[in-house]
Write an enzyme that holds these catalytic residues in place. Structure first.
Site, PDB file in Angstrom:
ATOM      1  CD  GLU A  71       5.882   4.568   8.828  1.00 27.01           C
ATOM      2  OE1 GLU A  71       5.079   3.721   9.254  1.00 27.01           O
ATOM      3  OE2 GLU A  71       6.391   4.496   7.695  1.00 27.01           O
ATOM      4  CD  GLN A  86      -2.992  -6.292   2.604  1.00 25.67           C
ATOM      5  OE1 GLN A  86      -3.811  -6.980   2.000  1.00 25.67           O
ATOM      6  NE2 GLN A  86      -1.922  -6.815   3.161  1.00 25.67           N
TER       7      GLN A  86
END
Length: 431
Positions: free
Chosen positions: A170, A319
């Site tokens: 990224e 998560q």
């Protein structure tokens, strides 16, 4: 009846999701300990580091977050030591008593024992580090346009990223997009900036934990943008402005960005026998530290081997931390109410990585996809967990404006003093 004291060290995903479950329950007095006075969203740190979004888009003060929760207190401080026999913790700002202690401090950068990398590379785990990187990037560009010597200019423009995981991919994509969309207008003296970006990984592929479709897409898109991808080679040293690889080759650069690995934050006072690989804390199926009655560890810092689907431990992703925090809160409530405890079982919702503008890769539990739709899903998924409606709205507007106009307006050098890259970087104990 005295209140049950829960002390949580670390205000990341796990700690915040745990606290949410206790809203309005005055049986508990919850104290959150953190060295920062704000919660922040680590997956978007690289966009702060590349001057694409403001740090206020991804951060939120704890005291504002909890001001309508009468059972929550905030303690600004870093963990110094845990005293299990006395049910206390020591911080650099005092001692706190607990009935239940929750360690949710996350991880810090792992330099794998390479001392020069630890001293001179640029990590990206905190807001401070992201701001340092942003200023370093902009200062190097200013120095490069003034430089008369080609070798010195290349050294200033070369940006080496060690680590081909989601953060490295990224970051490389964002820097390459900046070069083609922004720098050509604002730094006309600099040509082909993307060709100065090196992305290095010791493995044979980028995005190793993701699907082959995601791996191939990352390689193809970044290569097309001009990023120089080096696989099957590892950074061995970084000395005197040279990144040295394990095959003996080197790259002249003023910037090594280190995204190659993490290690759990140290917790002095815990028995050595519960500290496992990567400095993770061994816990049972309820996230209770092995051998303890009232100490728990969550998220990246914990190592749970009881989940049949993850016998080697859960991935160190947001998560897991969020789900563990929510379940621990329910289990503590069940314990007080003498109800059965629920063992933790991770529900994998998939993984994603943005590669470039309008292009991302997504691996969901049942299928994988890429391209523009994956990019839209990535934007949506990364707005949902942000704390505060104002943050969500600001980030959505910032993204919309920056993507449509190709012109983020945050390229301010806020710390113009010369940086001392030889100065040792010290990391506080807790997140």
């Amino acid at each position: 009846m005295s209140k049950i004291k829960i002390v949580i060290v670390g205000g990341g995903f796990a700690g915040i999701n745990l606290i949410k479950k206790f809203k309005g329950d005055d049986r508990f007095l919850i104290t959150l300990v953190d060295k920062n006075n704000y919660h922040f969203f680590p997956p978007l740190l690289y966009q702060v580091a590349t001057a694409f979004i403001e740090l206020s888009n991804i951060s939120y003060p704890f005291r504002r977050l909890f001001r309508e929760r009468s059972n929550v207190r905030f303690h600004l401080g870093s963990l110094v030591r845990v005293n299990p026999s006395r049910n206390t913790i020591e911080t650099d700002n005092g001692v706190l008593e607990y009935d239940y202690l929750v360690l949710a401090m996350g991880t810090e950068t792992n330099y794998f024992g390479i001392e020069n990398v630890r001293k001179n590379a640029m990590p990206m785990k905190t807001i401070d580090e992201a701001l340092n990187m942003r200023n370093h990037l902009l200062l190097n560009l200013e120095k490069a346009v003034r430089s008369k010597e080609r070798s010195e200019r290349n050294k200033l423009l070369n940006f080496v990223i060690a680590g081909g995981g989601p953060t490295g991919v990224e970051l490389a994509g964002m820097l390459a997009e900046m070069g083609s969309k922004i720098m050509v207008k604002e730094y006309p003296e600099i040509k082909n900036f993307a060709s100065h970006i090196y992305l290095i990984d010791a493995g044979p592929v980028l995005l190793a934990p993701m699907s082959k479709k995601a791996q191939d897409e990352a390689y193809q898109v970044l290569s097309k943008l001009g990023v120089k991808i080096i696989l099957n080679k590892a950074v061995q040293d970084y000395s005197q402005g040279r990144v040295i690889l394990n095959d003996g080759t080197s790259i002249e650069t003023n910037t090594l960005i280190w995204t190659s690995g993490v290690i759990g934050r140290e917790v002095p006072g815990l028995p050595e026998k519960v500290i496992a690989r990567g400095r993770r804390i061994m816990v049972d199926e309820h996230n209770k530290v092995l051998g303890s009655d009232n100490i728990f560890a969550l998220g990246d810092q914990s190592l749970q081997l009881s989940d049949v689907n993850y016998p080697k431990g859960h991935p160190q992703v947001a998560q897991v931390a969020m789900q563990q925090g929510a379940l621990l809160a329910q289990n503590l409530l069940n314990k007080i109410e003498k109800k059965p405890q629920t063992p933790f079982s991770y529900k994998d919702k998939g993984s994603m990585a943005i590669i470039s503008k309008y292009n991302a890769a997504a691996d969901l539990p049942k299928f994988s996809f890429k391209g523009f739709f994956a990019w839209l899903v990535w934007l949506f998924i990364h707005i949902i967990p942000l704390v505060g409606f104002r943050n969500k709205a600001k980030l959505a507007f910032s993204w919309f404006w920056s993507f449509v106009t190709n012109d983020a307006t945050l390229r301010l050098i806020v710390r113009p003093e010369e940086e001392n890259h030889g100065e040792e970087r010290k990391s506080p104990v807790n997140h």
